[in-house]
Design a protein around this motif. Structure first.
Motif, PDB file in Angstrom:
ATOM      1  N   PHE A 173      -2.838   5.301   0.705  1.00  0.00           N
ATOM      2  CA  PHE A 173      -1.607   4.522   0.822  1.00  0.00           C
ATOM      3  C   PHE A 173      -1.818   3.172   1.492  1.00  0.00           C
ATOM      4  N   GLY A 174      -2.996   2.921   2.013  1.00  0.00           N
ATOM      5  CA  GLY A 174      -3.274   1.657   2.653  1.00  0.00           C
ATOM      6  C   GLY A 174      -2.904   1.648   4.117  1.00  0.00           C
ATOM      7  N   ALA A 203       4.216   6.698   6.063  1.00  0.00           N
ATOM      8  CA  ALA A 203       5.042   5.777   6.863  1.00  0.00           C
ATOM      9  C   ALA A 203       4.877   4.345   6.368  1.00  0.00           C
ATOM     10  N   ASN A 204       3.679   3.977   5.953  1.00  0.00           N
ATOM     11  CA  ASN A 204       3.435   2.634   5.439  1.00  0.00           C
ATOM     12  C   ASN A 204       4.226   2.394   4.161  1.00  0.00           C
ATOM     13  N   VAL A 205       4.323   3.408   3.307  1.00  0.00           N
ATOM     14  CA  VAL A 205       5.099   3.289   2.066  1.00  0.00           C
ATOM     15  C   VAL A 205       6.582   3.129   2.400  1.00  0.00           C
ATOM     16  N   ILE A 235       9.016  -0.072   1.514  1.00  0.00           N
ATOM     17  CA  ILE A 235      10.305   0.021   0.811  1.00  0.00           C
ATOM     18  C   ILE A 235      11.382  -0.703   1.622  1.00  0.00           C
ATOM     19  N   ALA A 236      11.413  -0.481   2.924  1.00  0.00           N
ATOM     20  CA  ALA A 236      12.408  -1.144   3.779  1.00  0.00           C
ATOM     21  C   ALA A 236      12.250  -2.660   3.725  1.00  0.00           C
ATOM     22  N   PRO A 284       3.974  -0.399  -6.139  1.00  0.00           N
ATOM     23  CA  PRO A 284       3.278   0.408  -7.148  1.00  0.00           C
ATOM     24  C   PRO A 284       2.827   1.781  -6.649  1.00  0.00           C
ATOM     25  N   ARG A 285       2.946   2.044  -5.350  1.00  0.00           N
ATOM     26  CA  ARG A 285       2.499   3.338  -4.818  1.00  0.00           C
ATOM     27  C   ARG A 285       3.531   4.443  -4.998  1.00  0.00           C
TER      28      ARG A 285
END
Length: 128
Positions: free
Chosen positions: A4-5, A27-29, A33-34, A83-84
């Motif tokens: 997820f990076g 959490a990074n995703v 989004i936020a 894109p994730r």
């Protein structure tokens, strides 16, 4: 390696050691989004098309027609900029705790793992 990076946390945070906190994993995703949903189109100088542009609905009535347009804006922005995830759906309804807001619930799957996730965001509107 994390599929997820990893990036600086948003909002930026400082850890107990005085260093910047990093965001990674699911959490990074969610933070991405936020960021997409809170960014207005034209706000980023080098990436003027980035964001969902939800501020344009600020004075719109809190009606089903407005909710459909908000859902479309969210879907378009997330499909373009994150894109994730694979969107399963976006549901927008009046926020029961605030007559001047709508609540958008976003259901998605993480592309790397297939795990289902859900997040919600309140969107300020006019009365309706």
């Amino acid at each position: 390696m994390n599929p997820f990076g990893k990036s600086m946390g948003f909002p930026p945070r400082v850890g107990p050691d005085g260093r910047m906190r990093w965001s990674e994993g699911e959490a990074n995703v969610r933070e991405s989004i936020a960021i997409i949903l809170q960014t207005e189109e034209g706000e980023r100088v080098q990436l003027a098309e980035f964001g969902a542009g939800l501020g344009r609905y600020l004075f719109e009535p809190n009606t089903p027609a407005t909710h459909v347009r908000i859902a479309a804006s969210i879907e378009d922005a997330l499909r373009r900029w994150e894109p994730r995830i694979a969107l399963d759906g976006v549901d927008v309804a009046p926020d029961r705790s605030d007559a001047t807001a709508a609540l958008a619930t976003i259901a998605y799957r993480l592309v790397a793992t297939g795990a289902g996730e859900r997040t919600s965001v309140s969107i300020p509107l006019g009365r309706g």
